[in-house]
Design a protein around this motif. Structure first.
Motif, PDB file in Angstrom:
ATOM      1  N   TYR A 133      13.903   0.465   1.484  1.00 23.83           N
ATOM      2  CA  TYR A 133      14.418   1.651   2.164  1.00 23.83           C
ATOM      3  C   TYR A 133      13.978   1.666   3.627  1.00 23.83           C
ATOM      4  CZ  TYR A 133      16.044   3.807  -2.169  1.00 23.83           C
ATOM      5  OH  TYR A 133      16.723   4.096  -3.331  1.00 23.83           O
ATOM      6  N   SER A 134      13.766   0.506   4.195  1.00 16.92           N
ATOM      7  CA  SER A 134      13.279   0.419   5.565  1.00 16.92           C
ATOM      8  C   SER A 134      14.279   0.997   6.556  1.00 16.92           C
ATOM      9  CB  SER A 134      13.002  -1.038   5.942  1.00 16.92           C
ATOM     10  OG  SER A 134      12.075  -1.625   5.063  1.00 16.92           O
ATOM     11  N   PRO A 135      13.786   1.649   7.631  1.00 13.47           N
ATOM     12  CA  PRO A 135      14.688   2.092   8.706  1.00 13.47           C
ATOM     13  C   PRO A 135      15.488   0.907   9.228  1.00 13.47           C
ATOM     14  CG  PRO A 135      12.508   3.025   9.001  1.00 13.47           C
ATOM     15  CD  PRO A 135      12.386   2.021   7.892  1.00 13.47           C
ATOM     16  N   GLY A 136      16.774   1.108   9.387  1.00 14.46           N
ATOM     17  CA  GLY A 136      17.631   0.030   9.868  1.00 14.46           C
ATOM     18  C   GLY A 136      18.336  -0.723   8.759  1.00 14.46           C
ATOM     19  N   GLN A 164       4.627   2.530   9.543  1.00 16.90           N
ATOM     20  CA  GLN A 164       4.144   1.445   8.699  1.00 16.90           C
ATOM     21  C   GLN A 164       4.292   0.098   9.392  1.00 16.90           C
ATOM     22  OE1 GLN A 164       2.519   2.550   5.978  1.00 16.90           O
ATOM     23  NE2 GLN A 164       3.159   4.478   6.922  1.00 16.90           N
ATOM     24  N   PRO A 165       3.502  -0.899   8.975  1.00 20.07           N
ATOM     25  CA  PRO A 165       3.590  -2.227   9.591  1.00 20.07           C
ATOM     26  C   PRO A 165       5.012  -2.774   9.534  1.00 20.07           C
ATOM     27  CG  PRO A 165       1.675  -2.095   8.142  1.00 20.07           C
ATOM     28  CD  PRO A 165       2.465  -0.835   7.919  1.00 20.07           C
ATOM     29  N   GLY A 166       5.551  -3.093  10.687  1.00 24.75           N
ATOM     30  CA  GLY A 166       6.902  -3.624  10.740  1.00 24.75           C
ATOM     31  C   GLY A 166       7.977  -2.612  10.431  1.00 24.75           C
ATOM     32  N   SER A 167       7.591  -1.342  10.284  1.00 19.90           N
ATOM     33  CA  SER A 167       8.517  -0.268   9.920  1.00 19.90           C
ATOM     34  C   SER A 167       9.289  -0.602   8.643  1.00 19.90           C
ATOM     35  CB  SER A 167       9.496   0.027  11.065  1.00 19.90           C
ATOM     36  OG  SER A 167       8.812   0.531  12.181  1.00 19.90           O
ATOM     37  N   ARG A 168       8.620  -1.288   7.704  1.00 16.23           N
ATOM     38  CA  ARG A 168       9.264  -1.637   6.441  1.00 16.23           C
ATOM     39  C   ARG A 168       8.639  -0.831   5.303  1.00 16.23           C
ATOM     40  NH1 ARG A 168      10.014  -7.702   4.970  1.00 16.23           N
ATOM     41  NH2 ARG A 168      11.773  -6.809   3.828  1.00 16.23           N
ATOM     42  N   ILE A 169       9.502  -0.257   4.458  1.00 13.43           N
ATOM     43  CA  ILE A 169       9.019   0.477   3.289  1.00 13.43           C
ATOM     44  C   ILE A 169       9.872   0.121   2.078  1.00 13.43           C
ATOM     45  CG2 ILE A 169       8.166   2.383   4.693  1.00 13.43           C
ATOM     46  CD1 ILE A 169      10.560   4.043   3.594  1.00 13.43           C
ATOM     47  N   GLN A 229       0.823  -1.200   0.000  1.00 22.27           N
ATOM     48  CA  GLN A 229       0.000   0.000   0.000  1.00 22.27           C
ATOM     49  C   GLN A 229       0.864   1.260   0.000  1.00 22.27           C
ATOM     50  OE1 GLN A 229      -2.031  -0.984   3.639  1.00 22.27           O
ATOM     51  NE2 GLN A 229      -3.844  -1.700   2.548  1.00 22.27           N
ATOM     52  N   ARG A 230       0.514   2.200  -0.836  1.00 22.85           N
ATOM     53  CA  ARG A 230       1.196   3.490  -0.861  1.00 22.85           C
ATOM     54  C   ARG A 230       0.792   4.279   0.381  1.00 22.85           C
ATOM     55  NH1 ARG A 230      -0.080   8.128  -4.900  1.00 22.85           N
ATOM     56  NH2 ARG A 230       1.846   9.384  -4.900  1.00 22.85           N
ATOM     57  N   PHE A 231       1.740   5.105   0.932  1.00 20.20           N
ATOM     58  CA  PHE A 231       1.428   5.796   2.174  1.00 20.20           C
ATOM     59  C   PHE A 231       1.851   7.261   2.187  1.00 20.20           C
ATOM     60  CE2 PHE A 231       5.564   3.779   2.606  1.00 20.20           C
ATOM     61  CZ  PHE A 231       6.361   4.784   3.129  1.00 20.20           C
ATOM     62  N   ALA A 235       7.641   6.323   7.634  1.00 22.79           N
ATOM     63  CA  ALA A 235       8.142   4.951   7.526  1.00 22.79           C
ATOM     64  C   ALA A 235       7.998   4.218   8.848  1.00 22.79           C
ATOM     65  CB  ALA A 235       9.600   4.955   7.082  1.00 22.79           C
ATOM     66  N   LEU A 236       8.272   4.918   9.953  1.00 22.95           N
ATOM     67  CA  LEU A 236       8.194   4.289  11.273  1.00 22.95           C
ATOM     68  C   LEU A 236       6.760   3.978  11.683  1.00 22.95           C
ATOM     69  CD1 LEU A 236      10.861   6.359  13.246  1.00 22.95           C
ATOM     70  CD2 LEU A 236      11.089   4.079  12.258  1.00 22.95           C
TER      71      LEU A 236
END
Length: 237
Positions: free
Chosen positions: A163-166, A79-84, A60-62, A76-77
């Motif tokens: 591009y997920s955080p971490g 989003q589900p699981g902080s994954r983007i 899903q686009r956010f 990004a933080l």
């Protein structure tokens, strides 16, 4: 800010450990917004990547992709699981100058990318189809991306870049601090000024109150503006 800290890389003065805030609190001042921070997904330049679509692990686009990168980091933080991921086609794909991001899925069509990424069936396909429908008309009624960056992503091959955080470099710094009046006077939890106590810059919770509301230069404006007013008020007293 334990949640953000495990993803971000702290930037700023290494000697700044919040002692000014602690001193202000010890004198009766009220610290606010201490859970807020600037945390940024620096995915551009190059600008061509802005033609892509940011989606979460549900396909899903956010967000509109032409925003300041700190807004993308902030969302990004959430989003589900902080994954983007950035979905993009070969026409606009280019290596980011700052982020060594990994391609986690690819394919000649959207469905192939969706399957390889393990997203729920149809989710990414529907997201891209809706975007393409309106982009062909120069519109983005869902997130209002500028026409400059609106192009249908209807010709493969396609890639999904994480591009997920971490997983890539996410610079961050805190935004919370002492609550002050516009004059620079530090206030109590009841917003009563504490005589003779002033604060400015990042010691305060000034203009940029939230990570998703942060834009470049706000901290510079905050430091110069709040510092001058605090100085003028102290001098006039």
């Amino acid at each position: 800010i334990p949640h953000q800290a495990k993803y971000g890389d702290g930037i700023g003065n290494p000697g700044d450990q919040g002692h000014g805030i602690l001193m202000g609190v010890a004198a009766g001042g009220h610290a606010i917004n201490m859970s807020e921070c600037f945390i940024s997904c620096v995915f551009y330049p190059p600008g061509e990547l802005t033609y892509g679509l940011f989606v979460n692990e549900q396909g899903q686009r956010f967000i509109n992709e032409d925003v300041y990168h700190a807004r993308i980091g902030g969302f990004a933080l959430r989003q589900p699981g902080s994954r983007i991921f950035l979905f993009i086609n070969n026409k606009y794909y280019a290596r980011s100058m700052y982020a060594e991001a990994e391609i986690v899925a690819s394919g000649e069509d959207v469905a192939e990318v969706e399957r390889e990424a393990g997203m729920p069936e149809g989710t990414l396909q529907n997201t891209v189809a809706l975007y393409n429908k309106y982009a062909a008309m120069g519109e983005d009624p869902v997130f209002h991306k500028s026409k400059e960056w609106l192009e249908p992503l209807d010709e493969g091959p396609f890639a999904l870049i994480e591009y997920s955080p971490g997983t890539i470099y996410y610079p961050m710094f805190t935004l919370g601090g002492l609550d002050t009046l516009p004059t620079g006077e530090v206030v109590t939890p009841d917003r009563e000024p504490i005589p003779g106590l002033f604060a400015a810059g990042r010691t305060t919770a000034g203009i940029p109150r939230t990570g998703i509301g942060y834009n470049s230069g706000m901290s510079v404006a905050d430091a110069t503006w709040s510092g001058r007013l605090a100085g003028c008020t102290a001098a006039s007293g």
